[in-house]
Design an enzyme around this catalytic site. Sequence first.
Site, mmCIF file in Angstrom:
data_model
loop_
_atom_site.group_PDB
_atom_site.id
_atom_site.type_symbol
_atom_site.label_atom_id
_atom_site.label_comp_id
_atom_site.label_asym_id
_atom_site.label_seq_id
_atom_site.Cartn_x
_atom_site.Cartn_y
_atom_site.Cartn_z
ATOM 1 N N HIS A 78 0.810 -1.217 0.000
ATOM 2 C CA HIS A 78 0.000 0.000 0.000
ATOM 3 C C HIS A 78 0.847 1.272 0.000
ATOM 4 C CE1 HIS A 78 -3.415 -2.601 0.635
ATOM 5 N NE2 HIS A 78 -2.885 -3.057 1.742
ATOM 6 N N ARG A 105 -3.282 17.691 2.580
ATOM 7 C CA ARG A 105 -1.904 18.192 2.591
ATOM 8 C C ARG A 105 -1.332 18.088 1.190
ATOM 9 N NH1 ARG A 105 0.777 13.338 2.060
ATOM 10 N NH2 ARG A 105 -0.170 11.533 3.075
#
Length: 641
Positions: free
Chosen positions: A235, A297
């Site tokens: 991942h 972000r």
Amino acid sequence: MMKSLLIANRGEIACRIIRTARAMGVRTVAVYSDADANALHVRQADEAVHIGPSPARESYLVGDKIIAAAKATGAEAIHPGYGFLSENADFAQAVLDAGLVWVGPRPDSIRAMGLKDAAKARMIAAGVPVTPGYLGEDQAPERLQSEADAIGYPVLIKAVAGGGGKGMRRVDAAQQFSEMLQSCKREAASSFGDDRVLLEKYILSPRHIEVQVFGDTHGNVVHLFERDCSLQRRHQKVIEEAPAPGMDEATREAICAAAVRAARAVDYVGAGTIEFIADASEGLRADRIWFMEMNTRLQVEHPVTEEITGQDLVEWQLRVASGEPLPRRQDELSIDGWAMEARLYAEDPAKGFLPSIGRLDVFDLDPFYGAARIDAGVEQGGEISSFYDPMIAKIIGRGESREDAREQIIGELLNATIWPVRTNAGFIVRLLRHSGFERGEVDTGLIGRDIDQLTAPEPPSSGILNAALGVLAMPDGRDVVGCDVLEHQIAQAARPWTSSSGFRLNRPASLAARLVDQSGTVYEFDRGDGIDPAFVSRREEWAIVPELGTTFAFRPYAVRSSNLGPAADGAILAPMPGRITAVEVTPGDTVTKGQRLVTLEAMKMEHSLTAPFDGVVAELNAAPGAQVNEGTLLVKVERSE
């Protein structure tokens, strides 16, 4: 525009922010821990402030220290970069309460999208399609098991507060669920302080598509098109590119419009990324793409968006944080060319991607090529620490076509020389040359399916071995290139009394030579059997030679070392410094080959140490919570009689 900025981060992102801020005439302040006292970002900033010991929880994750550093240096604003406190709403609010400018989204927006279950509920209300799954408050293991059974396997367990690939586990069968759930919750608690999870249907042919969005304080929100981040391991992204292969205009318009709706739903300000999962079994289709999460972000992979749009996203962040409107309207943004990014990690793919730490005695990203953009947080002589993420640089290629971008990265890494720290450079080269990737047939399972092929480097060629031999034969030990070695050996061959070529009357002029590498592998080859013009350097008794992205180190076979070869039979040693998070056995226990004995957390990842064969635990030196050094004996297993 602000006049001074504190960067509450480290590594390549801190260096990147410093470069942009300096170009805008903004004064920069760096913060650093003990481990980063001599780091590149510290030396590049106009001023630097020490904020504590090496562990992030005692330095980079202590918001009060960072705010105090900003006030002490007169910084007007704080840029969190990514990771650490970048998505911490409480820290963002504390920055604002201190009278400072927060370079990021509003705290309420971070909270709204920070918890994956609440974020999905909000997206459903905003008309953004989401992946089927379980978002409930009931976290009882029995309820979670029941929901997973109802969804149908494979199922993905995800930490509610997770990010960056942490706190995620794929479960393929019901009997695996309990063990995977415990592991996921343990990692989530350690990484995020929150062990709650949600469940999602695991898409069997998944593509990871994300859209860069940007909002300002004047009510404007735009997208800067999509990125494909499907090439992942555990991942964690390895290769990212923009635009996404196979994306048609209609699908692009639909997914980007959904991303803008998602950003508007939380009154978003600043840089953010809306992440989608796509079922690519029938190509990219708008009706088979679902919202996963939002990263509130700047993303690690933002350079590929910059390269195809011509926009500096860090500059956009600073302008928006200063109250200016977005630099471009939506109709002023377009895609030009193709860009690709590879993440260079300090890790050893041949050893299960274990992080590699130590001093970078040699760090040279191809001295001959130099066409790609390099965003690095280290330089030669720097230290790779066990305390932080192992990414050390990003290699970004750009061209008119996908092939141009791909070849740029390959060209940059083929002769990259990095030593003694191991990296994934050779793995990246093999991945970029993978036939499926070349055709644009990517999905998140590609690396896992061909992991053995991708992690097994080619043995060194005879030309590389001869280049190393030539360097070891040169008296001054200077850095040389292959052609210099060849010239030296030709000169030696012309002088039969000093030649090392094996000259003997009435016998062949060749002679077998032997070199040994760092792992203890011995190579026997014919001297003079061709020399590749590679960059070669010598460090004491070692010849350092790169080939196809792998850096080899050789020395004469006669030189032996007690630490060559494997550990003692049955001795389970800590492969790196880290913290013991779980101990599964006690002395005297009977164990089977492959059974997990100890779990070690290092560089923000969990590593399971398993029994090498059937046997009995004869010695145990591991305890939960203990910090251990590399090479520490944790468990000793004796074979069953």
